[in-house]
Design a protein around this motif. Structure first.
Motif, PDB file in Angstrom:
ATOM      1  N   LEU A  10       0.829  -1.205   0.000  1.00  0.00           N
ATOM      2  CA  LEU A  10       0.000   0.000   0.000  1.00  0.00           C
ATOM      3  C   LEU A  10       0.869   1.262   0.000  1.00  0.00           C
ATOM      4  O   LEU A  10       0.542   2.245  -0.675  1.00  0.00           O
ATOM      5  N   GLU A  11       1.959   1.237   0.740  1.00  0.00           N
ATOM      6  CA  GLU A  11       2.894   2.367   0.692  1.00  0.00           C
ATOM      7  C   GLU A  11       3.447   2.547  -0.713  1.00  0.00           C
ATOM      8  O   GLU A  11       3.599   3.669  -1.207  1.00  0.00           O
ATOM      9  N   ALA A  12       3.741   1.416  -1.368  1.00  0.00           N
ATOM     10  CA  ALA A  12       4.313   1.473  -2.713  1.00  0.00           C
ATOM     11  C   ALA A  12       3.346   2.100  -3.714  1.00  0.00           C
ATOM     12  O   ALA A  12       3.733   2.976  -4.503  1.00  0.00           O
ATOM     13  N   VAL A  13       2.068   1.680  -3.690  1.00  0.00           N
ATOM     14  CA  VAL A  13       1.119   2.241  -4.663  1.00  0.00           C
ATOM     15  C   VAL A  13       0.817   3.702  -4.355  1.00  0.00           C
ATOM     16  O   VAL A  13       0.598   4.511  -5.270  1.00  0.00           O
ATOM     17  N   ARG A  14       0.801   4.037  -3.071  1.00  0.00           N
ATOM     18  CA  ARG A  14       0.608   5.452  -2.695  1.00  0.00           C
ATOM     19  C   ARG A  14       1.745   6.317  -3.231  1.00  0.00           C
ATOM     20  O   ARG A  14       1.511   7.370  -3.841  1.00  0.00           O
ATOM     21  N   ASP A  15       2.975   5.871  -3.009  1.00  0.00           N
ATOM     22  CA  ASP A  15       4.135   6.645  -3.442  1.00  0.00           C
ATOM     23  C   ASP A  15       4.259   6.644  -4.968  1.00  0.00           C
ATOM     24  O   ASP A  15       4.736   7.618  -5.553  1.00  0.00           O
ATOM     25  N   TRP A  16       3.834   5.552  -5.598  1.00  0.00           N
ATOM     26  CA  TRP A  16       3.881   5.475  -7.059  1.00  0.00           C
ATOM     27  C   TRP A  16       2.936   6.521  -7.668  1.00  0.00           C
ATOM     28  O   TRP A  16       3.287   7.177  -8.645  1.00  0.00           O
ATOM     29  N   ARG A  17       1.749   6.669  -7.091  1.00  0.00           N
ATOM     30  CA  ARG A  17       0.837   7.680  -7.615  1.00  0.00           C
ATOM     31  C   ARG A  17       1.410   9.072  -7.432  1.00  0.00           C
ATOM     32  O   ARG A  17       1.263   9.939  -8.311  1.00  0.00           O
ATOM     33  N   GLU A  18       2.069   9.297  -6.310  1.00  0.00           N
ATOM     34  CA  GLU A  18       2.685  10.610  -6.085  1.00  0.00           C
ATOM     35  C   GLU A  18       3.797  10.859  -7.099  1.00  0.00           C
ATOM     36  O   GLU A  18       3.980  11.986  -7.579  1.00  0.00           O
ATOM     37  N   LEU A  19       4.527   9.796  -7.463  1.00  0.00           N
ATOM     38  CA  LEU A  19       5.643   9.915  -8.402  1.00  0.00           C
ATOM     39  C   LEU A  19       5.180  10.079  -9.840  1.00  0.00           C
ATOM     40  O   LEU A  19       5.733  10.891 -10.600  1.00  0.00           O
ATOM     41  N   THR A  20       4.150   9.317 -10.229  1.00  0.00           N
ATOM     42  CA  THR A  20       3.775   9.229 -11.643  1.00  0.00           C
ATOM     43  C   THR A  20       2.383   9.752 -11.968  1.00  0.00           C
ATOM     44  O   THR A  20       2.071   9.969 -13.142  1.00  0.00           O
ATOM     45  N   GLY A  21       1.533   9.903 -10.966  1.00  0.00           N
ATOM     46  CA  GLY A  21       0.151  10.275 -11.211  1.00  0.00           C
ATOM     47  C   GLY A  21      -0.734   9.103 -11.582  1.00  0.00           C
ATOM     48  O   GLY A  21      -1.925   9.272 -11.852  1.00  0.00           O
ATOM     49  N   VAL A  22      -0.193   7.895 -11.578  1.00  0.00           N
ATOM     50  CA  VAL A  22      -0.926   6.688 -11.960  1.00  0.00           C
ATOM     51  C   VAL A  22      -1.329   5.906 -10.712  1.00  0.00           C
ATOM     52  O   VAL A  22      -0.473   5.611  -9.864  1.00  0.00           O
ATOM     53  N   GLN A  23      -2.602   5.561 -10.592  1.00  0.00           N
ATOM     54  CA  GLN A  23      -3.077   4.790  -9.448  1.00  0.00           C
ATOM     55  C   GLN A  23      -3.097   3.311  -9.798  1.00  0.00           C
ATOM     56  O   GLN A  23      -3.560   2.917 -10.870  1.00  0.00           O
ATOM     57  N   VAL A  24      -2.614   2.481  -8.877  1.00  0.00           N
ATOM     58  CA  VAL A  24      -2.538   1.031  -9.046  1.00  0.00           C
ATOM     59  C   VAL A  24      -3.225   0.375  -7.859  1.00  0.00           C
ATOM     60  O   VAL A  24      -3.129   0.853  -6.721  1.00  0.00           O
ATOM     61  N   GLY A  25      -3.925  -0.726  -8.111  1.00  0.00           N
ATOM     62  CA  GLY A  25      -4.655  -1.414  -7.063  1.00  0.00           C
ATOM     63  C   GLY A  25      -3.809  -2.404  -6.288  1.00  0.00           C
ATOM     64  O   GLY A  25      -2.685  -2.735  -6.675  1.00  0.00           O
ATOM     65  N   VAL A  26      -4.361  -2.887  -5.178  1.00  0.00           N
ATOM     66  CA  VAL A  26      -3.694  -3.874  -4.322  1.00  0.00           C
ATOM     67  C   VAL A  26      -4.665  -5.005  -4.029  1.00  0.00           C
ATOM     68  O   VAL A  26      -5.854  -4.760  -3.764  1.00  0.00           O
ATOM     69  N   LYS A  27      -4.161  -6.240  -4.076  1.00  0.00           N
ATOM     70  CA  LYS A  27      -4.996  -7.400  -3.774  1.00  0.00           C
ATOM     71  C   LYS A  27      -4.251  -8.359  -2.846  1.00  0.00           C
ATOM     72  O   LYS A  27      -3.395  -9.116  -3.291  1.00  0.00           O
TER      73      LYS A  27
END
Length: 330
Positions: free
Chosen positions: A244-261
Protein backbone atom coordinates in the motif's frame (compact mmCIF):
# COMPACT_ATOMS: atom_id res chain seq x y z
CA UNK A 1 12.83 9.05 -28.47
CA UNK A 2 11.56 5.47 -28.70
CA UNK A 3 13.12 3.03 -31.12
CA UNK A 4 10.80 1.25 -33.61
CA UNK A 5 10.83 -1.93 -31.49
CA UNK A 6 10.57 -0.26 -28.08
CA UNK A 7 7.28 -0.62 -26.20
CA UNK A 8 5.42 2.30 -24.67
CA UNK A 9 6.05 0.71 -21.27
CA UNK A 10 9.79 0.64 -21.87
CA UNK A 11 9.82 4.23 -23.04
CA UNK A 12 7.87 5.28 -19.95
CA UNK A 13 10.22 3.27 -17.73
CA UNK A 14 13.29 4.94 -19.26
CA UNK A 15 11.78 8.32 -18.52
CA UNK A 16 11.03 7.40 -14.91
CA UNK A 17 14.50 5.94 -14.36
CA UNK A 18 16.18 8.79 -16.23
CA UNK A 19 18.23 6.49 -18.45
CA UNK A 20 18.80 6.23 -22.19
CA UNK A 21 18.61 2.42 -22.23
CA UNK A 22 16.52 0.17 -19.99
CA UNK A 23 19.16 -2.38 -19.09
CA UNK A 24 19.19 -4.86 -16.24
CA UNK A 25 21.91 -2.85 -14.44
CA UNK A 26 19.77 0.29 -14.75
CA UNK A 27 16.73 -1.48 -13.32
CA UNK A 28 18.83 -3.04 -10.57
CA UNK A 29 20.37 0.29 -9.59
CA UNK A 30 16.97 1.98 -9.45
CA UNK A 31 15.23 -0.78 -7.51
CA UNK A 32 18.14 -1.26 -5.11
CA UNK A 33 18.11 2.51 -4.54
CA UNK A 34 14.54 2.53 -3.21
CA UNK A 35 14.28 3.38 0.51
CA UNK A 36 14.64 0.30 2.68
CA UNK A 37 11.78 -0.99 4.80
CA UNK A 38 12.17 -0.75 8.57
CA UNK A 39 11.05 -4.27 9.50
CA UNK A 40 10.48 -3.52 13.17
CA UNK A 41 8.63 -0.31 12.43
CA UNK A 42 6.52 -1.92 9.70
CA UNK A 43 5.42 -4.79 11.91
CA UNK A 44 4.75 -2.48 14.86
CA UNK A 45 2.59 -0.21 12.66
CA UNK A 46 0.64 -3.21 11.35
CA UNK A 47 0.11 -4.51 14.89
CA UNK A 48 -1.14 -1.10 15.99
CA UNK A 49 -3.61 -0.89 13.11
CA UNK A 50 -4.88 -4.32 14.07
CA UNK A 51 -6.07 -3.00 17.44
CA UNK A 52 -8.32 -0.27 16.01
CA UNK A 53 -11.95 -0.57 17.07
CA UNK A 54 -14.74 0.04 14.55
CA UNK A 55 -18.12 1.31 15.76
CA UNK A 56 -21.44 -0.22 14.69
CA UNK A 57 -22.33 2.10 11.80
CA UNK A 58 -18.80 1.98 10.45
CA UNK A 59 -18.75 -1.79 10.86
CA UNK A 60 -21.90 -2.16 8.78
CA UNK A 61 -20.28 -0.09 6.04
CA UNK A 62 -17.01 -2.04 6.32
CA UNK A 63 -18.74 -5.43 6.02
CA UNK A 64 -20.66 -4.40 2.91
CA UNK A 65 -17.53 -2.81 1.45
CA UNK A 66 -15.47 -5.94 2.08
CA UNK A 67 -18.10 -8.17 0.44
CA UNK A 68 -18.00 -5.95 -2.64
CA UNK A 69 -14.20 -6.26 -2.78
CA UNK A 70 -13.96 -10.05 -2.80
CA UNK A 71 -12.60 -12.01 -5.72
CA UNK A 72 -14.58 -15.17 -4.92
CA UNK A 73 -12.01 -17.83 -5.68
CA UNK A 74 -11.70 -21.51 -6.49
CA UNK A 75 -8.31 -22.68 -7.77
CA UNK A 76 -8.18 -26.41 -7.25
CA UNK A 77 -7.19 -29.20 -9.59
CA UNK A 78 -10.49 -30.84 -8.66
CA UNK A 79 -12.61 -27.90 -9.83
CA UNK A 80 -15.56 -28.98 -11.95
CA UNK A 81 -17.99 -26.98 -14.09
CA UNK A 82 -20.63 -27.64 -11.44
CA UNK A 83 -18.46 -26.25 -8.66
CA UNK A 84 -17.55 -23.14 -10.62
CA UNK A 85 -21.17 -22.61 -11.65
CA UNK A 86 -22.24 -22.95 -8.02
CA UNK A 87 -19.64 -20.38 -6.94
CA UNK A 88 -20.88 -17.97 -9.60
CA UNK A 89 -24.48 -18.49 -8.45
CA UNK A 90 -23.36 -17.64 -4.94
CA UNK A 91 -21.71 -14.47 -6.25
CA UNK A 92 -24.96 -13.44 -7.93
CA UNK A 93 -26.97 -13.98 -4.74
CA UNK A 94 -24.65 -14.12 -1.71
CA UNK A 95 -27.56 -14.09 0.76
CA UNK A 96 -30.88 -15.16 -0.79
CA UNK A 97 -32.70 -14.00 2.37
CA UNK A 98 -31.47 -10.42 1.93
CA UNK A 99 -31.34 -9.13 -1.62
CA UNK A 100 -29.68 -5.90 -0.47
CA UNK A 101 -26.45 -7.85 0.13
CA UNK A 102 -23.69 -6.57 -2.19
CA UNK A 103 -22.22 -8.88 -4.80
CA UNK A 104 -18.51 -9.75 -4.79
CA UNK A 105 -16.33 -7.91 -7.29
CA UNK A 106 -15.31 -10.98 -9.27
CA UNK A 107 -15.13 -14.73 -9.48
CA UNK A 108 -11.55 -15.99 -9.93
CA UNK A 109 -10.95 -19.35 -11.65
CA UNK A 110 -8.51 -21.24 -13.83
CA UNK A 111 -8.56 -20.24 -17.48
CA UNK A 112 -10.36 -23.36 -18.69
CA UNK A 113 -13.27 -22.52 -16.38
CA UNK A 114 -13.74 -18.99 -17.72
CA UNK A 115 -16.49 -20.02 -20.19
CA UNK A 116 -18.45 -21.65 -17.36
CA UNK A 117 -18.13 -18.56 -15.18
CA UNK A 118 -18.97 -16.25 -18.07
CA UNK A 119 -22.11 -18.20 -18.95
CA UNK A 120 -23.34 -18.43 -15.36
CA UNK A 121 -22.72 -14.79 -14.50
CA UNK A 122 -24.16 -13.54 -17.76
CA UNK A 123 -23.98 -9.93 -18.90
CA UNK A 124 -24.83 -7.01 -16.68
CA UNK A 125 -24.36 -8.74 -13.32
CA UNK A 126 -21.52 -6.44 -12.33
CA UNK A 127 -19.45 -9.46 -11.25
CA UNK A 128 -16.21 -9.73 -13.22
CA UNK A 129 -14.57 -12.94 -14.37
CA UNK A 130 -10.93 -13.14 -13.28
CA UNK A 131 -8.60 -15.89 -14.47
CA UNK A 132 -5.21 -16.94 -13.20
CA UNK A 133 -2.66 -17.39 -15.98
CA UNK A 134 1.05 -17.59 -16.85
CA UNK A 135 1.54 -21.13 -15.52
CA UNK A 136 -0.08 -20.36 -12.17
CA UNK A 137 1.01 -20.93 -9.42
CA UNK A 138 4.68 -21.64 -10.19
CA UNK A 139 5.21 -19.38 -13.19
CA UNK A 140 7.69 -21.96 -14.48
CA UNK A 141 7.03 -21.87 -18.20
CA UNK A 142 8.35 -20.18 -21.32
CA UNK A 143 7.08 -16.74 -22.21
CA UNK A 144 5.30 -18.22 -25.24
CA UNK A 145 3.35 -20.58 -22.99
CA UNK A 146 2.52 -17.79 -20.56
CA UNK A 147 1.23 -15.57 -23.34
CA UNK A 148 -0.83 -18.38 -24.84
CA UNK A 149 -2.29 -19.12 -21.40
CA UNK A 150 -3.26 -15.46 -21.03
CA UNK A 151 -4.65 -15.16 -24.56
CA UNK A 152 -6.84 -18.24 -24.06
CA UNK A 153 -8.37 -16.80 -20.91
CA UNK A 154 -8.99 -13.39 -22.48
CA UNK A 155 -10.54 -14.89 -25.62
CA UNK A 156 -12.82 -17.00 -23.40
CA UNK A 157 -14.17 -13.87 -21.76
CA UNK A 158 -11.95 -13.04 -18.78
CA UNK A 159 -12.27 -9.42 -17.63
CA UNK A 160 -9.17 -9.65 -15.43
CA UNK A 161 -5.96 -11.67 -15.50
CA UNK A 162 -3.98 -12.64 -12.40
CA UNK A 163 -0.42 -13.45 -13.51
CA UNK A 164 2.52 -14.73 -11.46
CA UNK A 165 5.98 -13.27 -11.77
CA UNK A 166 9.06 -15.40 -12.30
CA UNK A 167 10.32 -15.40 -8.72
CA UNK A 168 13.50 -17.22 -9.72
CA UNK A 169 14.40 -14.44 -12.13
CA UNK A 170 13.52 -11.76 -9.60
CA UNK A 171 15.50 -13.31 -6.75
CA UNK A 172 18.54 -13.79 -9.00
CA UNK A 173 18.44 -10.10 -9.92
CA UNK A 174 17.21 -10.58 -13.48
CA UNK A 175 14.75 -7.71 -13.22
CA UNK A 176 14.73 -7.11 -16.97
CA UNK A 177 13.20 -10.55 -17.62
CA UNK A 178 10.47 -9.97 -15.05
CA UNK A 179 9.77 -6.53 -16.50
CA UNK A 180 9.55 -7.82 -20.08
CA UNK A 181 7.23 -10.68 -19.14
CA UNK A 182 4.80 -8.35 -17.36
CA UNK A 183 4.86 -5.96 -20.33
CA UNK A 184 4.12 -8.76 -22.78
CA UNK A 185 1.34 -10.26 -20.68
CA UNK A 186 -0.20 -6.80 -20.30
CA UNK A 187 -0.12 -6.42 -24.08
CA UNK A 188 -1.95 -9.72 -24.59
CA UNK A 189 -4.54 -8.73 -21.97
CA UNK A 190 -5.95 -6.09 -24.27
CA UNK A 191 -8.81 -4.51 -22.33
CA UNK A 192 -8.56 -6.95 -19.41
CA UNK A 193 -7.01 -5.57 -16.21
CA UNK A 194 -3.78 -7.21 -15.08
CA UNK A 195 -3.08 -8.21 -11.48
CA UNK A 196 0.58 -9.07 -10.90
CA UNK A 197 1.10 -11.76 -8.23
CA UNK A 198 4.40 -11.29 -6.39
CA UNK A 199 4.16 -14.43 -4.23
CA UNK A 200 5.48 -12.48 -1.27
CA UNK A 201 5.98 -15.62 0.84
CA UNK A 202 8.87 -16.52 -1.47
CA UNK A 203 10.36 -13.02 -1.64
CA UNK A 204 11.52 -13.33 2.00
CA UNK A 205 12.14 -9.64 2.80
CA UNK A 206 10.00 -6.52 2.89
CA UNK A 207 12.61 -4.79 0.75
CA UNK A 208 12.04 -7.39 -1.96
CA UNK A 209 8.28 -6.90 -1.67
CA UNK A 210 8.75 -3.16 -2.21
CA UNK A 211 11.08 -3.70 -5.18
CA UNK A 212 8.79 -6.27 -6.80
CA UNK A 213 5.81 -3.92 -6.35
CA UNK A 214 7.65 -1.08 -8.07
CA UNK A 215 8.85 -3.36 -10.87
CA UNK A 216 5.29 -4.57 -11.51
CA UNK A 217 3.99 -1.00 -11.61
CA UNK A 218 6.86 0.13 -13.82
CA UNK A 219 5.89 -2.59 -16.32
CA UNK A 220 2.25 -1.48 -16.39
CA UNK A 221 0.47 -3.78 -13.94
CA UNK A 222 -2.98 -2.56 -12.90
CA UNK A 223 -2.81 -4.32 -9.51
CA UNK A 224 -0.11 -5.76 -7.30
CA UNK A 225 -1.23 -8.93 -5.56
CA UNK A 226 0.41 -10.63 -2.61
CA UNK A 227 0.05 -14.32 -3.24
CA UNK A 228 -1.25 -17.32 -5.11
CA UNK A 229 -2.68 -18.73 -1.90
CA UNK A 230 -0.54 -21.84 -2.45
CA UNK A 231 2.51 -20.61 -0.49
CA UNK A 232 2.71 -19.67 3.17
CA UNK A 233 2.90 -17.05 4.52
CA UNK A 234 0.40 -15.47 2.16
CA UNK A 235 -1.41 -12.16 2.72
CA UNK A 236 0.06 -10.82 5.94
CA UNK A 237 -0.86 -7.34 7.13
CA UNK A 238 2.76 -6.04 7.19
CA UNK A 239 3.36 -7.19 3.60
CA UNK A 240 0.12 -5.56 2.47
CA UNK A 241 1.12 -2.38 4.31
CA UNK A 242 4.39 -2.28 2.34
CA UNK A 243 2.49 -2.73 -0.93
CA UNK A 244 0.00 0.00 0.00
CA UNK A 245 2.89 2.37 0.69
CA UNK A 246 4.31 1.47 -2.71
CA UNK A 247 1.12 2.24 -4.66
CA UNK A 248 0.61 5.45 -2.69
CA UNK A 249 4.14 6.64 -3.44
CA UNK A 250 3.88 5.48 -7.06
CA UNK A 251 0.84 7.68 -7.62
CA UNK A 252 2.69 10.61 -6.08
CA UNK A 253 5.64 9.92 -8.40
CA UNK A 254 3.78 9.23 -11.64
CA UNK A 255 0.15 10.27 -11.21
CA UNK A 256 -0.93 6.69 -11.96
CA UNK A 257 -3.08 4.79 -9.45
CA UNK A 258 -2.54 1.03 -9.05
CA UNK A 259 -4.66 -1.41 -7.06
CA UNK A 260 -3.69 -3.87 -4.32
CA UNK A 261 -5.00 -7.40 -3.77
CA UNK A 262 -4.07 -9.41 -0.68
CA UNK A 263 -4.92 -13.07 -1.24
CA UNK A 264 -4.73 -16.21 0.85
CA UNK A 265 -5.48 -16.66 4.53
CA UNK A 266 -7.95 -13.80 5.04
CA UNK A 267 -10.93 -15.65 6.50
CA UNK A 268 -12.73 -13.53 9.09
CA UNK A 269 -14.65 -10.28 9.12
CA UNK A 270 -12.28 -8.96 11.76
CA UNK A 271 -9.33 -9.61 9.46
CA UNK A 272 -11.04 -7.92 6.52
CA UNK A 273 -11.93 -4.84 8.55
CA UNK A 274 -8.34 -4.58 9.78
CA UNK A 275 -7.14 -4.61 6.18
CA UNK A 276 -9.64 -1.86 5.29
CA UNK A 277 -8.42 0.25 8.22
CA UNK A 278 -4.88 -0.23 6.90
CA UNK A 279 -5.90 0.78 3.38
CA UNK A 280 -7.44 3.99 4.71
CA UNK A 281 -4.51 4.83 6.96
CA UNK A 282 -1.67 3.99 4.54
CA UNK A 283 -2.93 4.60 0.99
CA UNK A 284 -6.02 6.69 1.64
CA UNK A 285 -9.74 6.75 0.92
CA UNK A 286 -9.25 6.61 -2.85
CA UNK A 287 -8.30 2.94 -2.52
CA UNK A 288 -11.44 2.03 -0.55
CA UNK A 289 -13.18 0.93 -3.72
CA UNK A 290 -13.39 -2.47 -5.46
CA UNK A 291 -11.74 -0.93 -8.51
CA UNK A 292 -8.59 -0.40 -6.45
CA UNK A 293 -8.66 -2.97 -3.65
CA UNK A 294 -9.64 -6.65 -3.63
CA UNK A 295 -9.54 -9.63 -1.31
CA UNK A 296 -8.60 -12.95 -2.88
CA UNK A 297 -10.82 -15.25 -0.82
CA UNK A 298 -13.85 -17.51 -0.62
CA UNK A 299 -14.36 -18.54 3.00
CA UNK A 300 -14.16 -14.85 3.95
CA UNK A 301 -17.51 -14.25 2.28
CA UNK A 302 -19.25 -16.77 4.55
CA UNK A 303 -18.06 -15.04 7.72
CA UNK A 304 -18.98 -11.60 6.39
CA UNK A 305 -22.48 -12.85 5.57
CA UNK A 306 -22.91 -14.28 9.07
CA UNK A 307 -21.72 -11.05 10.67
CA UNK A 308 -23.99 -9.05 8.39
CA UNK A 309 -27.01 -11.12 9.35
CA UNK A 310 -26.20 -10.79 13.05
CA UNK A 311 -26.11 -7.01 12.72
CA UNK A 312 -29.39 -7.06 10.80
CA UNK A 313 -31.32 -9.48 13.03
CA UNK A 314 -29.45 -9.37 16.33
CA UNK A 315 -28.67 -13.09 16.29
CA UNK A 316 -26.09 -15.40 14.80
CA UNK A 317 -27.28 -18.01 12.35
CA UNK A 318 -26.29 -21.64 12.56
CA UNK A 319 -23.20 -22.90 10.79
CA UNK A 320 -25.31 -24.11 7.89
CA UNK A 321 -26.68 -20.64 7.12
CA UNK A 322 -24.21 -20.24 4.25
CA UNK A 323 -22.80 -22.94 2.02
CA UNK A 324 -19.17 -23.67 2.89
CA UNK A 325 -17.87 -24.81 -0.47
CA UNK A 326 -14.66 -22.79 -0.46
CA UNK A 327 -11.17 -24.23 -1.01
CA UNK A 328 -9.18 -24.73 2.17
CA UNK A 329 -6.39 -22.32 1.19
CA UNK A 330 -8.81 -19.47 0.66
Amino acid sequence: MSTPTETDAESRARDILGVSRLTNPALSSWLQGLPGVDQVGCEARAASLGTRSVKTTSKEWAIDTAIGMIDLTTLEGADTPGRVSGLCTKALSPDPTDLSTPRPAAVCVYGDMVPVARQTLGDGSGVKVAAVATAFPSGRASLAVKLADTADAVSAGADEIDMVIDRGAFLSGDYRTVFEQIVEVKRVCGGARLKVILETGELVTYDNVRRASYLAMLAGGDFVKTSTGKVQPAATLPVTLVMLEAVRDWRELTGVQVGVKPAGGIRTSKDAITFLVTVNEIAGEDWLDPFWFRFGASSLLNDLLLQRQRMRTGAYSGADYVADDSPSLY
